[in-house]
Design an enzyme around this catalytic site. Structure first.
Site, PDB file in Angstrom:
ATOM      1  NE  ARG A 115      -3.454   2.316   2.802  1.00 42.77           N
ATOM      2  CZ  ARG A 115      -4.699   2.554   2.388  1.00 42.77           C
ATOM      3  NH1 ARG A 115      -5.357   1.622   1.711  1.00 42.77           N
ATOM      4  NH2 ARG A 115      -5.292   3.698   2.649  1.00 42.77           N
ATOM      5  CG  HIS A 142      -8.163   1.090  -3.286  1.00 41.29           C
ATOM      6  ND1 HIS A 142      -7.664  -0.110  -2.811  1.00 41.29           N
ATOM      7  CD2 HIS A 142      -8.663   1.744  -2.193  1.00 41.29           C
ATOM      8  CE1 HIS A 142      -7.844  -0.179  -1.504  1.00 41.29           C
ATOM      9  NE2 HIS A 142      -8.440   0.929  -1.102  1.00 41.29           N
ATOM     10  CD  GLN A 145     -12.993  -0.149  -0.730  1.00 45.21           C
ATOM     11  OE1 GLN A 145     -12.239  -0.053   0.227  1.00 45.21           O
ATOM     12  NE2 GLN A 145     -14.246  -0.578  -0.615  1.00 45.21           N
ATOM     13  CG  ASP A 238     -12.997   8.266  -1.421  1.00 39.26           C
ATOM     14  OD1 ASP A 238     -13.009   8.269  -0.178  1.00 39.26           O
ATOM     15  OD2 ASP A 238     -12.007   7.944  -2.104  1.00 39.26           O
ATOM     16  CB  CYS A 278     -13.878   3.195  -0.179  1.00 39.74           C
ATOM     17  SG  CYS A 278     -13.323   4.854  -0.597  1.00 39.74           S
ATOM     18  NE  ARG A 306     -10.133  -3.504   1.017  1.00 39.37           N
ATOM     19  CZ  ARG A 306      -9.354  -2.506   1.436  1.00 39.37           C
ATOM     20  NH1 ARG A 306      -9.903  -1.348   1.774  1.00 39.37           N
ATOM     21  NH2 ARG A 306      -8.044  -2.652   1.507  1.00 39.37           N
TER      22      ARG A 306
END
Length: 319
Positions: A115, A142, A145, A238, A278, A306
């Site tokens: 990450r 991502h 996700q 988001d 998210c 997730r």
């Protein structure tokens, strides 16, 4: 389509997860199917040690609640072991070439999850290592996700092809990019509502349009939020200021003035639409508490998934 009993068209052939653009629709569906099966086993208390004896190196140059806990617990539930490596723990970016880090870790562990900021770092790890590399997040993509998002969408709406997902916010970030790719790969109509200065990269738009054409779905990018949300089965947003962009926060708040996923905007979607985020979410910035904590919100189902989606990714890549 019954994803729990999905029959693959071809054997799963991927070595890494760098971006979902590299994966076929069949491989994405195989992953979602396995994720649903593993979730059912975990809920039933059935052991599923598919990665017994395996080890995952988790490299973090960006911190995260969901990414760290879901990967670490996921590896444990799969019978393996996860090793947390922060930027303070290893030499990556402090003089040692990424290629050397990849070669060394390949002799110690069975997979790498990273990450970080730059997509090129993830690509370079995969290039020089001899083990699977999983993109846990970069500024550009991502994918983990979005797999959890698609899983959640399926659980609440069933068949994905032909549905519509609307994303409202900064479409130039990793979520806008990855939703374009993931949705278009599976024939989900995807609409991005964003200020003109926050549109996705043209290359990724081209990928998504080509994917959508092959699947008979649509891609819409507009600054008219109501057009993006109209008739949507899922509305997604988001934060306006992602990690690493804190210096831009004041300007972004000005640019996003009037952009808000509230009950009025949700009313333009399908009456049975679900709300996705998210996380983390700042109540009062891009959403109101009445939406994120309301009856249409499935954000905590999404966060839980997730764990299950990433377990499927690890099992398929590392087994």
């Amino acid at each position: 389509m019954d994803l729990m009993n999905y029959k693959p068209e071809k054997p799963f052939a991927q070595r890494h997860l760098l971006t979902l653009q590299d994966w076929s629709a069949d491989e994405i569906l195989q992953t979602l199917s396995l994720a649903l099966q593993l979730k059912a086993k975990q809920k039933a208390g059935e052991p599923h040690p598919l990665l017994a004896g395996k080890s995952l190196a988790m490299i973090f140059t960006k911190s995260s609640t969901r990414t760290r806990v879901s990967f670490e617990v996921g590896m444990q539930q799969l019978g393996g072991h996860a090793l947390f490596l922060s930027s303070k723990d290893i030499q990556l970016g402090r003089g040692e070439p990424i290629g050397d880090t990849a070669k060394v870790l390949s002799r110690y562990v069975d997979g790498i999850m990273i990450r970080t900021f730059e997509q090129s770092d993830v690509v370079e790890l995969a290039r020089y290592g001899s083990i699977p590399v999983i993109n846990g997040l970069t500024d550009r993509f991502h994918p983990c996700q979005v797999l959890a998002d698609l899983m959640t969408f399926y659980e609440h709406k069933g068949e994905l092809k032909g549905r519509k997902l609307a994303f409202i916010g900064d479409a130039a970030n990793n979520m806008g990019h990855s939703l374009l790719i993931g949705c278009s790969k599976l024939g989900v109509n995807v609409a991005l509502g964003c200020p003109k200065g926050y549109r996705p990269e043209s290359e990724i738009v081209e990928w998504a349009k080509a994917n959508a054409q092959a699947m008979g779905s649509d891609v819409l990018i507009t600054d008219k939020l109501e057009d993006a949300v109209a008739g949507a089965d899922a509305v997604y947003t988001d934060v306006w200021t992602s990690m690493g962009m804190e210096e831009e926060q004041a300007q972004r708040f000005k640019d996003f003035a009037g952009v808000c996923v509230d009950e009025a905007l949700m009313a333009k979607a399908d009456p049975k639409a679900i709300f996705l985020h998210c996380l983390p979410a700042h109540r009062g910035e891009e959403v109101t508490s009445g939406v994120i904590d309301g009856p249409q919100s499935v954000v905590f189902d999404q966060a839980e998934n997730r764990l299950h989606a990433q377990k499927a990714v690890m099992a398929l890549l590392m087994k």
